[in-house]
Write a protein that holds these residues in place. Structure first.
Motif, PDB file in Angstrom:
ATOM      1  N   ALA A 124      26.474  84.886  76.710  1.00 23.35           N
ATOM      2  CA  ALA A 124      26.398  85.273  75.297  1.00 23.35           C
ATOM      3  C   ALA A 124      25.137  86.093  75.022  1.00 23.35           C
ATOM      4  O   ALA A 124      25.175  87.063  74.261  1.00 23.35           O
ATOM      5  CB  ALA A 124      26.429  84.040  74.413  1.00 23.35           C
ATOM      6  N   GLU A 125      24.020  85.722  75.660  1.00 21.66           N
ATOM      7  CA  GLU A 125      22.786  86.496  75.490  1.00 21.66           C
ATOM      8  C   GLU A 125      22.971  87.918  76.006  1.00 21.66           C
ATOM      9  O   GLU A 125      22.546  88.875  75.364  1.00 21.66           O
ATOM     10  CB  GLU A 125      21.630  85.822  76.226  1.00 21.66           C
TER      11      GLU A 125
ATOM     12  N   ASN B  25      25.253  89.837  73.520  1.00 27.37           N
ATOM     13  CA  ASN B  25      24.587  90.176  72.263  1.00 27.37           C
ATOM     14  C   ASN B  25      23.721  91.427  72.382  1.00 27.37           C
ATOM     15  O   ASN B  25      23.516  92.138  71.411  1.00 27.37           O
ATOM     16  CB  ASN B  25      23.731  89.015  71.761  1.00 27.37           C
TER      17      ASN B  25
ATOM     18  N   PRO C  94      29.136  85.276  70.549  1.00 25.89           N
ATOM     19  CA  PRO C  94      28.285  86.470  70.469  1.00 25.89           C
ATOM     20  C   PRO C  94      29.059  87.654  69.906  1.00 25.89           C
ATOM     21  O   PRO C  94      30.279  87.574  69.734  1.00 25.89           O
ATOM     22  CB  PRO C  94      27.895  86.712  71.924  1.00 25.89           C
TER      23      PRO C  94
END
Length: 163
Positions: A69-70, A73, A139
């Motif tokens: 997800a990081e 994003n 995200p």
């Protein structure tokens, strides 16, 4: 009869629950289909151990999903498309197109069903598309649709030259 559930069963219980059901239901349905086992202390200890391992596995998967997800994003995809006047596309950009661009540009493989694209993208510009990786982790990918037609790019450069 007391049994320990090995699967979630609607209106009866969740995995690992000790429940009381009729003897016939347990012997003829739940136990033969592998949905439950009879209640003994050893079986209960085994189920508790399996529940603990499953919880640890879910924690590990959640950690991996958060790392992904990081990355997602921080991604901004640029997709070149054919567009007409007023920024309307000839056709549209679907979740399949976004997933292919994500794989090609960043090497991240996603299932197109995970993209929460309510409808296809039909205008130039920046769009944010939520990604359903996990029930707690969603995200967003920034998708920038730019025109690939040289006539529009030429018009933009002419306008810059005039100023």
């Amino acid at each position: 009869m007391k049994i320990i559930l090995k699967q979630n069963i609607e209106k009866i219980g969740q995995v690992g629950d000790v429940v009381e059901v009729s003897d016939g239901f347990a012997r003829n349905f739940l136990i033969p289909q592998g949905k439950a086992i009879s209640f003994t202390v050893d079986n209960f200890k085994q189920i508790e151990y399996l529940k603990k391992r499953e919880a640890e596995q879910r924690e590990g998967e959640l950690k991996e999903v958060k790392e992904l997800a990081e990355k997602i994003n921080n991604i901004s995809l640029e997709i070149k498309v054919k567009a007409g006047e007023e920024g309307k596309l000839f056709g549209s950009v679907t979740s399949k197109d976004i997933v292919e661009a994500l794989l090609k540009e960043h090497g991240i493989e996603l299932d197109k069903k995970k993209l929460n694209l309510k409808e296809s993208l039909k205008k130039l510009g920046v769009h944010t598309v939520p990604v359903n990786l996990h029930k707690d982790v969603t995200p967003q990918i920034k998708v920038n649709l730019i025109s690939d037609s040289p006539s529009e790019q030429g018009q933009e450069t002419e306008e810059i030259k005039k100023e």
